[in-house]
Design a protein around this motif. Structure first.
Motif, PDB file in Angstrom:
ATOM      1  N   PRO A 161      15.541  -6.378   0.178  1.00 10.90           N
ATOM      2  CA  PRO A 161      16.493  -6.760   1.645  1.00 10.90           C
ATOM      3  C   PRO A 161      16.081  -8.429   1.487  1.00 10.90           C
ATOM      4  N   LEU A 162      17.401  -8.783   2.356  1.00 11.86           N
ATOM      5  CA  LEU A 162      18.472  -9.643   3.664  1.00 11.86           C
ATOM      6  C   LEU A 162      17.988  -9.067   4.626  1.00 11.86           C
ATOM      7  N   ARG A 163      18.162 -10.707   5.683  1.00  9.61           N
ATOM      8  CA  ARG A 163      19.006 -10.385   6.984  1.00  9.61           C
ATOM      9  C   ARG A 163      19.893 -11.980   7.448  1.00  9.61           C
ATOM     10  N   ASP A 164      20.913 -11.556   8.209  1.00  9.22           N
ATOM     11  CA  ASP A 164      21.409 -12.673   7.595  1.00  9.22           C
ATOM     12  C   ASP A 164      21.221 -12.691   9.723  1.00  9.22           C
ATOM     13  N   THR A 165      21.433 -14.353   9.695  1.00  7.23           N
ATOM     14  CA  THR A 165      22.062 -14.563  11.353  1.00  7.23           C
ATOM     15  C   THR A 165      21.515 -13.950  12.534  1.00  7.23           C
ATOM     16  N   GLY A 166      22.786 -13.132  12.012  1.00  9.52           N
ATOM     17  CA  GLY A 166      22.724 -11.941  13.517  1.00  9.52           C
ATOM     18  C   GLY A 166      21.852 -10.899  13.387  1.00  9.52           C
ATOM     19  N   GLY A 167      21.141 -10.593  12.440  1.00  9.61           N
ATOM     20  CA  GLY A 167      20.077  -9.865  12.333  1.00  9.61           C
ATOM     21  C   GLY A 167      19.969  -8.249  11.486  1.00  9.61           C
ATOM     22  N   VAL A 189      20.939  -5.743   0.785  1.00  4.77           N
ATOM     23  CA  VAL A 189      20.044  -5.763  -0.561  1.00  4.77           C
ATOM     24  C   VAL A 189      20.822  -6.685  -1.483  1.00  4.77           C
ATOM     25  N   ALA A 190      20.385  -7.152  -1.844  1.00  2.00           N
ATOM     26  CA  ALA A 190      20.462  -8.498  -2.939  1.00  2.00           C
ATOM     27  C   ALA A 190      19.895  -7.733  -4.169  1.00  2.00           C
ATOM     28  N   SER A 191      20.393  -7.512  -5.225  1.00  3.26           N
ATOM     29  CA  SER A 191      20.362  -6.958  -6.619  1.00  3.26           C
ATOM     30  C   SER A 191      20.734  -8.427  -7.929  1.00  3.26           C
TER      31      SER A 191
END
Length: 642
Positions: A15-21, A25-27
Motif C-alpha cells: 500500500p501507498l499514500r499520496d500527500t493528500g492522504g 496499491v503498487a504491484s
C-alpha cells in the motif's frame, strides 16, 4: 497465458499514500520461471543427500531447506521456509554461528565443527560449510550451508585421542601444507605448550628453524609417498636434549595423493644410555681380558726361567735356592690374582661369607700395615699413622677388613713415586669410625671418582707397569658395604695425590682379640697318602712335596685308578681332584666311603670354590674342601689334624 506459454510469476503488492492522504496499491511482478526450475532441480539433488542443506538470504531469512534439515529440526518445510533463521534454531545457536554468517556474507567460505542441539537428533557433533550466493550484484545476496552429522567420527576420534594420549610416545598428524591437524598429550608435553596452541598452526610457527631444517629431508620423502624411519638427538622445550626415534607414515586421499602424514616418536634416551653403558662395559671387558692375560703371563716367565735353571744345575746350591724363592713369589702372585677374581664372583652372586666378630679397629689396621709394609719399604715411602685416642671397636671379619686397608695402602705405594708420603688417619665421628688413606702420588682426574670403584676400572695409563686387574678397589667397596660402611675417593687431579675415606659403624661392645696367628708348621708321622688328579704334573709335584714331609705317597691319574689303588694301598688320607674324567672326585669319595668307612680321611682339592661346591663335597663324604693352589705346608697341617 502469455506469448511464451505458461510461466511462473512472483508478485509483490504493497500500500501507498499520496500527500493528500489518498490510498492506492503498487504491484511489482517478476517472471521467476527459470529460477524456479533451477531451484526445483537443486531441491531434488539436496533431498537425496545425507547432509542437511539450508539456503538463506542476506537478512538470514530461510529460502529453502532439504528433507534432512526438516527431519533434524522435526518440522515441515512450510513451517521453516520464509521464517527468519533465529526463529527456527533459537537465539543461542544463532549467536554461535553469527561469526560464520558474517564471514560468508563477506564472500568467504567458512566452516566449523561444533556440538549442536537438534529436536530430531538430540545433541550431536556436526560439521558445516558455508558458500555465498550471488545475484546480479558482486556482493553476496545470501548463502547455502551444508551440515554433516559427524558424531560417530568425533567419538571415534576422541576415543583414539584417549588411546594416543595414554601411549608413552608422541603422535601427531600434519597435512600437506605443513599445518598440525592433531597431536597427543605427550607431544604437547615435549614441546612445552598446550595441544590447543599447536593444532591449526604451521610447523614453522611451532618449531625452531634448526629443528625444521633437520626434519626437512624426512618431510620431503614422506610427501613423496615413503615411510621414513629416523633417529636423532632432538632439542625439546619440555624435555631438553633427548634421543628420539620414530617413523613418518604418509596418509593418502581417495585419489591416491599424499594429503597428510602421521609421525610416531619414542623417547629412547634411556635406551641410548644403556647402549653406551654396554659398549663401555664391553670395552672394559676387552681391556680386562687383555690385562688378565698380561698379569698371568708375567709370573709364568720367571717361573719357567727358574725351572730351567733348576734343571740345568741339578737343583742344588744358591741357584736352586733363588729359583725356589722366585717360583714361590710368582705362584703367590698368581694365587692373589685368582683369589681376587673369585672374590669378585662371590660378591656378585651374593655368596661371599663374612666371619664377623667384635674386634679392635687398631688390630685390623696393624694386620693391614704388616701386609703392606714390604711394598711401602721397597718404594722408600714414609708412612705416617695418626690414630685418635681411645679404642674403636667394629663388628667385622678381621681378615676381610684388613684386606680392604692393605689394598688401599698397596695402591698408595704403587701409584706414588719413590720416596713419597702416605698417611693413615683414624678418627671417630658420632657412631662411625673414619679411616683415611692419603698419598702425594699420581692422583687421578676428579671425574673418575664416581667410577673408580667399578670392577676393571683403572686410572693408571698403559705405561704404568703394575696397573693390575682393576679389581682391588672394587673389592674394597664391596667388602666395606658388606660391613655396613661406605668408601669414597677424591683427588685434585693428576699428579696431586689421592684420598680414600672408609666409614664403618662402631660396635657397641668391647672388642675381642683378632684371630690368632698361624700355628707353627707341624711334621706328621709317616702316613699313607693317596693323591688322585688327572693333571699329571699337579699330581706328581704334590706327591713329591708330601713325600718330603715324610709321608708314603701313591698317585692315581683318574677316578677308576684311584678306587683300585685305595683297595690295594689302604691309605689313611686321600687327596682327590674333583674334575677327573669318567668317574669324578665326588663319585670316588662315595665309593671310598663305602669301602673304607670313616677311617679314611678325604680332602677335596679343586679349582671350584663356591659355597654350592663345598656343600656337594660334604654330601659326597669329604672331610675338607680346599681350592687350588694350596700351600703345601697348609695341606701338611691339615693332614696332621686329620
Amino acid at each position: 497465458a502469455t506469448p511464451g506459454g505458461e510461466r511462473l510469476l512472483h508478485s509483490v503488492k504493497f500500500p501507498l499514500r499520496d500527500t493528500g492522504g489518498r490510498r492506492f496499491v503498487a504491484s511489482i511482478t517478476m517472471d521467476v520461471t527459470e529460477q524456479s526450475r533451477s531451484e526445483a532441480q537443486l531441491q531434488f539433488v539436496t533431498d537425496t543427500m545425507s547432509a542437511a542443506v539450508i539456503r538463506c538470504d542476506a537478512f538470514t531469512r530461510i529460502l529453502w531447506v532439504n528433507r534432512v534439515y526438516c527431519h533434524w529440526m522435526k518440522r515441515d518445510t512450510s513451517d521453516i521456509v520464509g521464517r527468519p533463521l533465529v526463529e527456527v534454531i533459537g537465539e543461542r545457536a544463532m549467536e554461535e554461528i553469527r561469526p560464520h554468517i558474517d564471514a560468508v556474507l563477506s564472500g568467504e567460505r567458512p566452516s566449523y565443527e561444533r556440538l549442536a542441539d537438534f529436536p530430531g537428533l538430540g545433541r550431536r557433533w556436526v560439521a558445516a560449510t558455508y558458500t555465498p550466493t550471488f545475484g546480479n550484484s558482486a556482493e553476496p545476496n545470501g548463502w547455502i550451508s551444508v551440515v554433516y552429522d559427524i558424531h560417530e567420527r568425533r567419538e571415534t576420534q576422541e576415543q583414539l585421542g584417549i588411546l594416543l594420549d595414554a601411549l608413552p610416545m608422541a603422535v601427531l598428524r600434519v597435512n600437506r601444507d605443513e599445518t598440525y591437524e592433531w597431536v597427543n598429550a605427550i607431544y604437547a608435553q615435549w614441546l612445552g605448550m598446550p595441544a590447543r596452541d599447536i593444532v591449526g598452526r604451521r610447523l614453522d610457527q611451532v618449531m625452531s628453524p634448526d629443528q625444521l631444517r633437520a626434519l626437512r629431508p624426512h618431510i620431503e620423502r614422506v610427501l613423496a609417498g615413503e615411510q621414513v624411519p629416523y633417529e636423532r638427538l632432538a632439542h625439546l622445550r619440555g624435555l631438553g636434549e633427548r634421543w628420539v626415534r620414530g617413523v613418518f607414515t604418509p596418509i593418502r586421499d581417495s585419489r591416491g595423493r599424499v594429503s597428510s602424514w602421521v609421525v610416531i616418536t619414542a623417547d629412547v634416551q634411556e635406551e641410548k644410555r644403556l647402549e653406551r653403558a654396554l659398549r663401555e662395559a664391553d670395552r672394559r671387558k676387552d681391556e680386562f681380558i687383555a690385562t688378565l692375560a698380561h698379569e698371568l703371563r708375567n709370573p709364568l716367565a720367571p717361573i719357567r726361567n727358574a725351572v730351567g735353571l733348576l734343571a740345568a744345575n741339578g737343583g742344588t746350591g744358591a741357584d736352586a735356592q733363588w729359583g725356589r724363592a722366585v717360583i714361590e713369589r710368582q705362584v703367590d702372585q698368581m694365587s692373589r690374582l685368582i683369589d681376587d677374581l673369585l672374590d669378585i664372583a662371590r660378591i656378585s652372586s651374593g655368596k661371599l661369607l663374612l666371619r664377623r666378630q667384635r674386634v679392635a679397629l687398631k688390630e685390623v689396621l696393624d694386620i693391614a700395615m704388616e701386609t703392606s709394609q714390604p711394598h711401602i719399604e721397597s718404594a722408600r715411602h714414609r708412612l705416617a699413622v695418626r690414630q685418635e685416642a681411645g679404642e674403636i671397636t667394629v663388628d667385622a671379619d678381621p681378615t676381610r677388613l684388613a684386606q680392604v686397608f692393605s689394598n688401599l695402602l698397596n695402591n698408595a705405594a704403587k701409584y706414588t713415586p719413590p720416596g713419597g708420603s702416605i698417611g693413615l688417619d683414624v678418627t671417630r665421628q658420632g657412631a662411625e669410625a673414619i679411616v683415611c688413606v692419603t698419598d702425594n702420588g699420581m692422583g687421578f682426574p676428579p671425574s673418575l671418582a664416581a667410577v673408580i670403584f667399578e670392577p676393571f676400572s683403572q686410572w693408571a695409563g698403559p705405561e704404568h707397569a703394575r696397573a693390575g686387574l682393576g679389581l682391588g678397589l672394587a673389592l674394597v667397596r664391596a667388602i666395606v658395604q658388606l660391613h655396613g660402611g661406605s668408601v669414597t675417593a677424591a683427588s685434585l687431579g693428576e699428579g696431586r695425590g689421592s684420598r680414600f675415606e672408609v666409614r664403618l659403624p662402631i660396635a657397641g661392645a668391647a672388642a675381642q682379640p683378632a684371630a690368632a696367628p698361624g700355628k707353627p708348621e707341624k711334621r706328621a708321622p709317616r702316613l699313607r697318602v693317596m693323591v688322585a688328579d688327572d693333571n699329571r704334573d699337579a699330581a706328581d709335584s704334590l706327591s713329591r712335596l708330601l713325600a718330603l714331609y715324610g709321608h708314603e705317597v701313591r698317585v692315581a691319574y683318574d677316578g677308576l685308578s684311584a678306587i683300585e689303588l685305595a683297595r690295594e694301598f689302604s691309605p689313611l688320607v686321600a687327596v682327590l681332584d674333583i674334575g677327573m674324567p669318567g668317574v669324578n672326585g665326588y663319585d670316588v669319595a662315595r665309593r671310598l666311603r663305602e669301602q673304607h668307612g670313616r677311617s679314611l680321611k678325604l680332602i677335596a682339592l679343586t679349582g671350584w670354590g663356591q659355597q654350592a661346591d663345598r656343600k656337594q663335597a660334604a654330601d659326597a663324604g669329604f672331610d675338607h674342601h680346599v681350592t687350588k693352589p694350596i700351600d703345601p705346608r697348609v695341606l701338611n697341617e691339615m693332614i696332621c689334624e686329620l
